[in-house]
Design a protein around this motif. Structure first.
Motif, PDB file in Angstrom:
ATOM      1  N   LEU A  29      44.355  31.131  42.652  1.00  0.00           N
ATOM      2  CA  LEU A  29      43.743  32.514  42.939  1.00  0.00           C
ATOM      3  C   LEU A  29      44.895  33.604  43.342  1.00  0.00           C
ATOM      4  CD1 LEU A  29      40.335  32.053  45.119  1.00  0.00           C
ATOM      5  CD2 LEU A  29      40.859  33.065  42.697  1.00  0.00           C
ATOM      6  N   TYR A  41      46.310  36.256  41.130  1.00  0.00           N
ATOM      7  CA  TYR A  41      46.506  37.729  41.836  1.00  0.00           C
ATOM      8  C   TYR A  41      47.812  38.264  41.707  1.00  0.00           C
ATOM      9  CZ  TYR A  41      46.413  41.535  45.250  1.00  0.00           C
ATOM     10  OH  TYR A  41      46.527  42.505  46.085  1.00  0.00           O
ATOM     11  N   ARG A  92      48.712  41.445  39.373  1.00  0.00           N
ATOM     12  CA  ARG A  92      49.361  42.626  40.029  1.00  0.00           C
ATOM     13  C   ARG A  92      50.912  43.207  39.705  1.00  0.00           C
ATOM     14  NH1 ARG A  92      48.059  45.333  45.289  1.00  0.00           N
ATOM     15  NH2 ARG A  92      49.907  46.381  46.069  1.00  0.00           N
ATOM     16  N   ASP A 140      44.291  47.873  42.766  1.00  0.00           N
ATOM     17  CA  ASP A 140      45.269  46.976  42.565  1.00  0.00           C
ATOM     18  C   ASP A 140      45.333  46.843  40.834  1.00  0.00           C
ATOM     19  OD1 ASP A 140      45.572  45.203  44.573  1.00  0.00           O
ATOM     20  OD2 ASP A 140      43.593  44.486  44.468  1.00  0.00           O
ATOM     21  N   HIS A 141      44.590  47.666  40.335  1.00  0.00           N
ATOM     22  CA  HIS A 141      44.936  47.697  38.664  1.00  0.00           C
ATOM     23  C   HIS A 141      44.770  49.427  38.281  1.00  0.00           C
ATOM     24  CE1 HIS A 141      40.791  48.373  39.142  1.00  0.00           C
ATOM     25  NE2 HIS A 141      40.535  48.878  37.956  1.00  0.00           N
ATOM     26  N   LYS A 184      42.168  44.223  34.654  1.00  0.00           N
ATOM     27  CA  LYS A 184      41.901  43.577  36.088  1.00  0.00           C
ATOM     28  C   LYS A 184      42.188  42.221  35.780  1.00  0.00           C
ATOM     29  CE  LYS A 184      38.137  46.439  37.689  1.00  0.00           C
ATOM     30  NZ  LYS A 184      36.743  46.211  38.078  1.00  0.00           N
ATOM     31  N   ARG A 185      43.411  41.914  35.413  1.00  0.00           N
ATOM     32  CA  ARG A 185      44.345  40.693  35.294  1.00  0.00           C
ATOM     33  C   ARG A 185      44.525  40.023  36.600  1.00  0.00           C
ATOM     34  NH1 ARG A 185      47.647  44.437  32.963  1.00  0.00           N
ATOM     35  NH2 ARG A 185      47.123  43.839  30.740  1.00  0.00           N
ATOM     36  N   HIS A 186      44.315  40.922  37.557  1.00  0.00           N
ATOM     37  CA  HIS A 186      44.604  40.148  39.021  1.00  0.00           C
ATOM     38  C   HIS A 186      43.536  39.448  39.368  1.00  0.00           C
ATOM     39  CE1 HIS A 186      42.646  43.810  39.825  1.00  0.00           C
ATOM     40  NE2 HIS A 186      42.239  43.307  40.762  1.00  0.00           N
ATOM     41  N   ASP A 187      42.236  39.704  38.672  1.00  0.00           N
ATOM     42  CA  ASP A 187      41.232  39.204  39.235  1.00  0.00           C
ATOM     43  C   ASP A 187      40.705  38.004  38.599  1.00  0.00           C
ATOM     44  OD1 ASP A 187      38.357  38.573  39.918  1.00  0.00           O
ATOM     45  OD2 ASP A 187      37.787  40.667  39.832  1.00  0.00           O
ATOM     46  N   TYR A 195      37.983  35.942  38.391  1.00  0.00           N
ATOM     47  CA  TYR A 195      36.481  36.085  38.020  1.00  0.00           C
ATOM     48  C   TYR A 195      36.469  37.218  36.537  1.00  0.00           C
ATOM     49  CZ  TYR A 195      31.638  36.991  37.986  1.00  0.00           C
ATOM     50  OH  TYR A 195      30.455  37.051  37.461  1.00  0.00           O
ATOM     51  N   SER A 196      37.183  38.134  36.796  1.00  0.00           N
ATOM     52  CA  SER A 196      36.967  39.181  35.666  1.00  0.00           C
ATOM     53  C   SER A 196      37.681  38.565  34.315  1.00  0.00           C
ATOM     54  CB  SER A 196      37.629  40.567  35.982  1.00  0.00           C
ATOM     55  OG  SER A 196      37.008  41.028  36.975  1.00  0.00           O
ATOM     56  N   THR A 197      38.740  38.001  34.852  1.00  0.00           N
ATOM     57  CA  THR A 197      39.549  37.123  33.552  1.00  0.00           C
ATOM     58  C   THR A 197      38.835  36.179  33.058  1.00  0.00           C
ATOM     59  OG1 THR A 197      41.818  37.517  34.747  1.00  0.00           O
ATOM     60  CG2 THR A 197      41.842  35.945  32.973  1.00  0.00           C
TER      61      THR A 197
END
Length: 347
Positions: free
Chosen positions: A27, A31, A35, A73-74, A97-100, A102-104
Motif C-alpha cells: 500500500l 501510494y 503520488r 493526492d491526485h 488515482k494511481r496512488h489508491d 483499491y481504485s487501481t
C-alpha cells in the motif's frame, strides 16, 4: 513458569503478521509511486505553460508566480487574476488515482473509476457586459459521461446540436439551436491550430448561465495530459492550447462573437440518458409544483441580491471622499468575490 507456545500456533501468528506487514508495504509503495507520478505530470504541465500564465496575468493569489497548489493526492489547482478579459481564472489538474490501490484494482478489473485519464481543466470567468449570451460546447464522444461535472448546470439544459463540419468525428456538439457557426467565430484564425491538436482535447464549453452568481459567463477547455512526463512532443502543445483558450475568451468577452441568426434557447434536456429521463417527468404535477417553488425561491434570491447590491453601492458612494477607505473597501469586495468564485469553480 510460562507455558511454551505451540509451534503451529506461533507459525500461524507469524504468517498473519507477515501478511499484514507485506500488505502495508505494498500500500505504501503504491501510494508513494502514484503520488510521485501525479506530481511529475503536474510539474511538467506547469513548466510548459508558465510563460503563458506570466504574460497573460498579473497576480496569482497565494503565490508570487504561477504555482500549482495541491488540493488532493491526485488534484492540483492554479488561480490567476489581473487579466483584462477575465476577473478570475482557474486551472485544475486531475490525475488518475494511481496512488489508491483499491481504485487501481477496480480499473484493472474493468470497472469505471473517475477520473479515467489525466487532464487539465481551464476555467476562464468572463466579464458579461459584452457577452452575446449563448451556450456552446463540444465533447469527445468517449468522454461525454466523464465531463458531466465539468458541464455543471449546463448538462440538463443543453441539447445535442448538429456537429459543425470542421469538428472531427470523434467529437459531439451540444448547445442551443443553430450554433454551427460559432466554432470559427470563437477561435478565429486559431481554429486550424486547435483542430490539429484535437487528440489532446477532452471538451470545450462556453456559457452565460454558469452556477457562479458573480460570473455567470465562463469559458472552459479540458485538455488531456500525456501518459508519460518524458513525452516532450506531446507536452509542447499545452502552451499553444492555453494561449488559444485565452484568445478565445478575449474574443467572447469583447463581444466579437455574435449570436448566430436563428438562435434560440433549448428547452429540452437532451444530453445523456439521465437528462432525457429528467425531461420525461418534467411535465408531471409534482414536477410542476416543484418548478414553481424553485422559481419563487430564485425570485426571492434575486430581490435579496439586488438589495445587497444597493447597500454596497451606497457604502461605496459614502466613501468617495476618502480614497484610502474606498481602496480598502474595493479590496475587501474583490477578495470576497474571488473566494466565492473559487468555491463555486471547485464544486
Amino acid at each position: 513458569g510460562v507455558a511454551p507456545v505451540p509451534l503451529a500456533s506461533g507459525l500461524v501468528r507469524w504468517q498473519r503478521e507477515a501478511f499484514f506487514a507485506s500488505l502495508l508495504v505494498v500500500l505504501l509503495a503504491v501510494y508513494l509511486r502514484g503520488r510521485w507520478t501525479s506530481d511529475a505530470l503536474a510539474r511538467k504541465w506547469m513548466d510548459h505553460t508558465r510563460d503563458v500564465w506570466q504574460s497573460a496575468f498579473a497576480a496569482f493569489p497565494g503565490a508570487t508566480r504561477p504555482t500549482l497548489k495541491r488540493v488532493a493526492d491526485h488534484e492540483f489547482e492554479l488561480r490567476a487574476t489581473g487579466c483584462d478579459v477575465s476577473p478570475a481564472t482557474m486551472a485544475t489538474v486531475r490525475c488518475v488515482k494511481r496512488h489508491d490501490l483499491y481504485s487501481t484494482l477496480l480499473s484493472l478489473a474493468g470497472r469505471r473509476v473517475l477520473p479515467r485519464y489525466d487532464s487539465v481543466t481551464i476555467d476562464v470567468a468572463l466579464e458579461s457586459a459584452r457577452f452575446a449570451k449563448f451556450e456552446f460546447a463540444f465533447v469527445r464522444a468517449t468522454h461525454e459521461g466523464d465531463v458531466r461535472d465539468e458541464l455543471g448546470n449546463l448538462a440538463p439544459e443543453l441539447r445535442r446540436a448538429e456537429r459543425p463540419a470542421a469538428l472531427p468525428e470523434q467529437f459531439v456538439a451540444a448547445g442551443d439551436r443553430n450554433t454551427g457557426s460559432l466554432l470559427p467565430a470563437i477561435f478565429g484564425s486559431d481554429l486550424s491550430t486547435l483542430l490539429s491538436h484535437a487528440e489532446h482535447i477532452s471538451f470545450f464549453r462556453v456559457t452565460d448561465r454558469h452556477l457562479a452568481r458573480d460570473h455567470k459567463c465562463v469559458l472552459s477547455l479540458g485538455v488531456l495530459l500525456p501518459t508519460s512526463a518524458s513525452a516532450l512532443a506531446d507536452w509542447n502543445v499545452h502552451a499553444d492550447l492555453l494561449s488559444i483558450a485565452l484568445a478565445a475568451a478575449a474574443r467572447v468577452a469583447r463581444g466579437d462573437v455574435q449570436r448566430p441568426s436563428g438562435y434560440a434557447r433549448s428547452t429540452a434536456a437532451l444530453v445523456g440518458a439521465a437528462a432525457k429521463d429528467a425531461a420525461a417527468v418534467s411535465n408531471t404535477p409534482a414536477e410542476s409544483a416543484k418548478s414553481r417553488a424553485s422559481e419563487a425561491k430564485r425570485e426571492r434570491q434575486k430581490r435579496l441580491e439586488a438589495a445587497a447590491h444597493e447597500r454596497k453601492q451606497s457604502k461605496r458612494e459614502a466613501l468617495l471622499n476618502d480614497p484610502e477607505a474606498l481602496a480598502k473597501f474595493d479590496k475587501r469586495e474583490e477578495k470576497r468575490k474571488m473566494k466565492k468564485h473559487i468555491k463555486i469553480m471547485r464544486s
